[in-house]
Design an enzyme around this catalytic site. Structure first.
Site, PDB file in Angstrom:
ATOM      1  N   GLY A 154       0.802  -1.323  -0.004  1.00  0.00           N
ATOM      2  CA  GLY A 154      -0.007   0.069   0.115  1.00  0.00           C
ATOM      3  C   GLY A 154       0.804   1.362  -0.091  1.00  0.00           C
ATOM      4  N   GLN A 214       2.932   9.797   1.894  1.00  0.00           N
ATOM      5  CA  GLN A 214       4.479   9.359   1.800  1.00  0.00           C
ATOM      6  C   GLN A 214       5.199  10.079   0.602  1.00  0.00           C
ATOM      7  OE1 GLN A 214       2.601   5.115   2.469  1.00  0.00           O
ATOM      8  NE2 GLN A 214       4.577   4.992   3.355  1.00  0.00           N
ATOM      9  N   CYS A 245       6.340  -0.308   7.360  1.00  0.00           N
ATOM     10  CA  CYS A 245       6.128   0.727   6.503  1.00  0.00           C
ATOM     11  C   CYS A 245       7.185   1.289   5.420  1.00  0.00           C
ATOM     12  CB  CYS A 245       5.621   1.810   7.554  1.00  0.00           C
ATOM     13  SG  CYS A 245       5.074   3.417   6.678  1.00  0.00           S
ATOM     14  N   LEU A 246       6.842   1.958   4.223  1.00  0.00           N
ATOM     15  CA  LEU A 246       7.886   2.180   3.465  1.00  0.00           C
ATOM     16  C   LEU A 246       8.630   3.666   3.780  1.00  0.00           C
ATOM     17  CD1 LEU A 246       6.634   1.594  -0.127  1.00  0.00           C
ATOM     18  CD2 LEU A 246       8.096   0.229   1.150  1.00  0.00           C
ATOM     19  N   HIS A 259      -3.949   1.405   8.245  1.00  0.00           N
ATOM     20  CA  HIS A 259      -2.543   1.939   8.102  1.00  0.00           C
ATOM     21  C   HIS A 259      -2.448   3.005   7.235  1.00  0.00           C
ATOM     22  CE1 HIS A 259       2.067   0.961   8.013  1.00  0.00           C
ATOM     23  NE2 HIS A 259       1.716   2.121   6.939  1.00  0.00           N
ATOM     24  N   GLU A 260      -3.058   3.168   5.949  1.00  0.00           N
ATOM     25  CA  GLU A 260      -3.080   3.974   4.763  1.00  0.00           C
ATOM     26  C   GLU A 260      -3.773   5.254   5.401  1.00  0.00           C
ATOM     27  OE1 GLU A 260      -0.525   3.767   3.303  1.00  0.00           O
ATOM     28  OE2 GLU A 260      -0.567   1.246   2.999  1.00  0.00           O
ATOM     29  N   HIS A 303      -2.005   7.426   7.504  1.00  0.00           N
ATOM     30  CA  HIS A 303      -0.867   8.467   6.833  1.00  0.00           C
ATOM     31  C   HIS A 303      -1.816   9.633   6.306  1.00  0.00           C
ATOM     32  CE1 HIS A 303       2.915   5.946   6.517  1.00  0.00           C
ATOM     33  NE2 HIS A 303       2.297   4.909   5.972  1.00  0.00           N
TER      34      HIS A 303
HETATM   35  O1  GNR Z   1       4.259  -2.599   2.456  1.00  0.00           O
HETATM   36  C1  GNR Z   1       3.790  -2.674   3.612  1.00  0.00           C
HETATM   37  N1  GNR Z   1       3.555  -3.747   4.154  1.00  0.00           N
HETATM   38  C2  GNR Z   1       2.429  -3.545   5.271  1.00  0.00           C
HETATM   39  C3  GNR Z   1       2.509  -4.811   6.332  1.00  0.00           C
HETATM   40  C4  GNR Z   1       1.833  -4.681   7.375  1.00  0.00           C
HETATM   41  C5  GNR Z   1       1.089  -3.594   7.590  1.00  0.00           C
HETATM   42  C6  GNR Z   1       0.918  -2.518   6.654  1.00  0.00           C
HETATM   43  C7  GNR Z   1       1.795  -2.600   5.793  1.00  0.00           C
HETATM   44  S1  GNR Z   1       1.788  -1.098   4.731  1.00  0.00           S
HETATM   45  C8  GNR Z   1       3.421  -1.145   3.804  1.00  0.00           C
HETATM   46  C9  GNR Z   1       3.611  -0.151   2.631  1.00  0.00           C
HETATM   47  C10 GNR Z   1       3.308   1.317   3.451  1.00  0.00           C
HETATM   48  O2  GNR Z   1       4.109   1.897   4.190  1.00  0.00           O
HETATM   49  N2  GNR Z   1       2.048   1.743   3.432  1.00  0.00           N
HETATM   50  O3  GNR Z   1       1.891   2.978   3.943  1.00  0.00           O
HETATM   51 NI    NI Z   2       3.331   3.038   5.579  1.00  0.00          NI
END
Ligand code: GNR
Ligand code: NI
Length: 170
Positions: free
Chosen positions: A46, A51, A91-92, A133-134, A137
């Site tokens: 995601g 980001q 998270c990236l 999670h998104e 952000h």
């Molecule tokens: O690639 C991603 N893997 C992930 C694994 C577990 C919970 C959330 C994520 S999101 C993350 C990519 C990212 O940073 N999205 O904002």
């Molecule tokens: Ni993330």
């Protein structure tokens, strides 16, 4: 198509709140497709516009093994949630760090697709975690905000050092 730069914690731009998209025009479509390409290159499931330093409520997700089932989500919103579940998250924007986070187990959410059609989805498992999670952000929140201040402080030091070294090389 273009690969975009991903901001890393503790960049203050990750704390900005994204504004809703009013019109799904060519710029938004280009942004979404560049975000997808960037997410694929970085191996994520995601990515939120925050980001890549764009304060608009745009998210891309692809949970498929073959990386060929992209979801483009404009103005995503959680409608309802139930239960509690812990999952290992990454998270990236927080490279090379993974930890357990407690979130709602099931969520219903709505969004507009790139054609401007309203969609509603009931999700559990990885999709439920990912959409929470998104949307965090887009509201300036990171998964490490759910951890202890000590862990966050350690990570801040580590990533500041790492990104400073990287800046010297580039
Ligand atoms: O690639 C991603 N893997 C992930 C694994 C577990 C919970 C959330 C994520 S999101 C993350 C990519 C990212 O940073 N999205 O904002
Ligand atoms: Ni993330």
């Amino acid at each position: 198509m273009a690969i975009l730069d991903i901001l890393h914690f503790p960049d203050p731009n990750l704390r900005k709140k994204a504004r809703p998209v009013e019109t799904i025009d060519a710029r938004i479509k280009t942004l979404a497709s560049d975000m997808l390409e960037t997410m694929y290159k970085e191996g994520g499931i995601g990515l939120a516009a925050t980001q890549v330093n764009v304060q608009k409520r745009v998210v891309v997700i692809d949970l498929s093994e073959l990386r060929n089932e992209p979801m483009y989500l404009i103005n995503p919103e959680i409608i309802s949630s139930e239960g509690v579940e812990q999952m290992q998250e990454g998270c990236l924007s927080v490279p090379d760090y993974y930890d357990l986070v407690e979130r709602a187990e099931k969520v219903s959410f709505r969004y507009l697709n790139l054609a401007g059609e309203a969609k509603e989805v009931n999700a559990d498992g990885l999709l439920a975690v990912c959409i929470q999670h998104e949307i965090d952000h887009l509201d300036g929140k990171l998964f490490i905000d759910y951890l202890s201040p000590l862990k966050r402080q350690r990570l801040r030091k580590k990533l500041e050092k790492q990104d400073k070294l990287q800046a010297q090389i580039l």
